[in-house]
Design a protein around this motif. Structure first.
Motif, short mmCIF file in Angstrom:
data_model
loop_
_atom_site.label_atom_id
_atom_site.label_comp_id
_atom_site.label_asym_id
_atom_site.label_seq_id
_atom_site.Cartn_x
_atom_site.Cartn_y
_atom_site.Cartn_z
N GLY A 139 0.86 -1.31 -0.13
CA GLY A 139 0.10 -0.14 0.02
C GLY A 139 0.81 1.20 -0.07
O GLY A 139 0.63 2.17 -0.70
N ARG A 140 2.06 1.27 0.85
CA ARG A 140 2.75 2.40 0.92
C ARG A 140 3.49 2.81 -0.54
O ARG A 140 3.56 3.76 -1.03
CB ARG A 140 3.87 2.30 1.92
N PHE A 141 3.89 1.31 -0.91
CA PHE A 141 4.65 1.52 -2.33
C PHE A 141 3.54 2.12 -3.51
O PHE A 141 3.89 3.22 -4.39
CB PHE A 141 4.87 0.13 -2.85
N TYR A 142 2.37 1.74 -3.60
CA TYR A 142 1.36 2.24 -4.47
C TYR A 142 1.15 3.76 -4.19
O TYR A 142 0.91 4.32 -5.24
CB TYR A 142 0.35 1.46 -4.60
N GLU A 143 0.90 4.19 -2.73
CA GLU A 143 0.71 5.56 -2.55
C GLU A 143 1.84 6.44 -2.85
O GLU A 143 1.68 7.33 -3.32
CB GLU A 143 0.31 5.56 -1.15
N LYS A 144 3.06 5.94 -2.68
CA LYS A 144 4.42 6.42 -3.25
C LYS A 144 4.19 6.74 -4.62
O LYS A 144 5.08 7.71 -5.17
CB LYS A 144 5.62 5.78 -2.67
N ASN A 145 3.53 5.86 -5.34
CA ASN A 145 3.60 6.16 -6.92
C ASN A 145 2.51 6.58 -7.54
O ASN A 145 1.86 6.36 -8.33
CB ASN A 145 4.10 4.36 -7.45
N GLY A 146 1.68 7.35 -6.51
CA GLY A 146 0.46 8.21 -7.25
C GLY A 146 -0.64 7.39 -7.10
O GLY A 146 -1.70 8.22 -7.68
N TYR A 147 -0.83 6.39 -6.33
CA TYR A 147 -2.35 5.67 -6.24
C TYR A 147 -2.89 6.45 -4.90
O TYR A 147 -2.30 6.70 -4.06
CB TYR A 147 -2.14 4.39 -6.10
N GLN A 148 -4.27 6.12 -5.10
CA GLN A 148 -5.13 6.96 -4.08
C GLN A 148 -5.86 5.70 -3.36
O GLN A 148 -6.33 5.00 -4.02
CB GLN A 148 -6.06 7.67 -4.70
N LYS A 149 -6.10 5.93 -2.10
CA LYS A 149 -6.74 5.10 -1.62
C LYS A 149 -8.16 4.75 -1.91
O LYS A 149 -8.84 5.88 -2.23
CB LYS A 149 -6.77 5.00 0.17
N ALA A 150 -8.71 3.75 -2.09
CA ALA A 150 -10.07 3.60 -2.41
C ALA A 150 -10.87 2.45 -1.52
O ALA A 150 -10.38 1.60 -1.06
CB ALA A 150 -10.09 2.96 -4.10
N TYR A 151 -11.95 2.69 -1.59
CA TYR A 151 -13.12 1.89 -0.55
C TYR A 151 -14.22 1.30 -1.48
O TYR A 151 -15.47 1.74 -1.16
CB TYR A 151 -13.42 2.78 0.75
N GLU A 152 -13.63 0.36 -2.42
CA GLU A 152 -14.42 -0.08 -3.47
C GLU A 152 -14.45 -1.35 -3.12
O GLU A 152 -13.20 -2.12 -2.83
CB GLU A 152 -14.30 0.34 -4.45
N GLN A 153 -15.25 -2.43 -3.35
CA GLN A 153 -15.35 -3.90 -3.67
C GLN A 153 -14.26 -4.35 -4.69
O GLN A 153 -14.36 -3.89 -5.79
CB GLN A 153 -16.72 -4.45 -3.85
N GLY A 154 -13.16 -4.76 -4.30
CA GLY A 154 -12.37 -5.59 -5.16
C GLY A 154 -11.15 -4.54 -5.41
O GLY A 154 -10.41 -5.07 -6.15
N ALA A 155 -11.19 -3.47 -5.32
CA ALA A 155 -10.04 -2.56 -5.43
C ALA A 155 -9.89 -1.53 -4.26
O ALA A 155 -10.94 -0.99 -3.40
CB ALA A 155 -10.17 -1.52 -6.44
N ASN A 156 -8.73 -1.41 -3.51
CA ASN A 156 -8.35 -0.60 -2.35
C ASN A 156 -7.34 0.53 -3.01
O ASN A 156 -6.96 1.26 -2.23
CB ASN A 156 -8.07 -1.22 -1.20
N TYR A 157 -7.02 0.38 -4.05
CA TYR A 157 -5.98 1.62 -4.69
C TYR A 157 -6.45 1.83 -6.15
O TYR A 157 -6.76 0.90 -6.79
CB TYR A 157 -4.39 1.20 -4.77
N ILE A 158 -6.56 3.12 -6.40
CA ILE A 158 -6.94 3.52 -7.89
C ILE A 158 -6.00 4.68 -8.07
O ILE A 158 -5.54 5.50 -7.71
CB ILE A 158 -8.14 4.15 -7.82
N LYS A 159 -5.75 4.58 -9.58
CA LYS A 159 -4.78 5.70 -10.25
C LYS A 159 -5.74 5.90 -11.50
O LYS A 159 -5.84 5.09 -12.45
CB LYS A 159 -3.54 5.18 -10.32
N ARG A 160 -5.81 7.25 -11.61
CA ARG A 160 -6.55 7.61 -12.96
C ARG A 160 -5.36 8.39 -13.98
O ARG A 160 -4.60 8.95 -13.62
CB ARG A 160 -7.40 8.58 -12.52
N LYS A 161 -5.73 8.14 -15.09
CA LYS A 161 -4.99 8.81 -16.23
C LYS A 161 -5.25 10.00 -16.13
O LYS A 161 -6.27 10.81 -16.07
CB LYS A 161 -5.48 8.19 -17.60
N VAL A 162 -3.99 10.84 -16.52
CA VAL A 162 -3.83 12.33 -16.30
C VAL A 162 -3.87 12.86 -17.60
O VAL A 162 -3.26 12.21 -18.37
CB VAL A 162 -2.65 12.49 -15.75
N THR A 163 -4.99 13.51 -18.13
CA THR A 163 -4.78 14.06 -19.44
C THR A 163 -4.34 15.43 -19.46
O THR A 163 -4.47 16.21 -18.68
CB THR A 163 -6.20 13.91 -19.89
#
Length: 63
Positions: free
Chosen positions: A39-63
């Motif tokens: 979790g710390r690794f993904y947060e360090k790489n721009g992922y946000q915590k998510a509270y959804e079934q099946g996913a607890n980290y999300i990163k969205r494409k920057v346009t």
């Protein structure tokens, strides 16, 4: 991964390549991990915590 091999940037480098490919096809990456260190690794790489079934980290494409 063995502790002695961490912090050399290999994981972050691989993640960036995976993200580049994924963002050519998708607008977000959703993942699930069950360890605090991952979790710390993904947060360090721009992922946000998510509270959804099946996913607890999300990163969205920057346009």
């Amino acid at each position: 991964m063995k502790q002695s091999y961490r912090r050399y940037g290999v994981g972050a480098s691989l993640l960036k390549r995976i993200e580049a490919f994924a963002f050519d096809h998708f607008c977000e990456i959703r993942l699930f991990t069950d360890t605090a260190s991952a979790g710390r690794f993904y947060e360090k790489n721009g992922y946000q915590k998510a509270y959804e079934q099946g996913a607890n980290y999300i990163k969205r494409k920057v346009t």
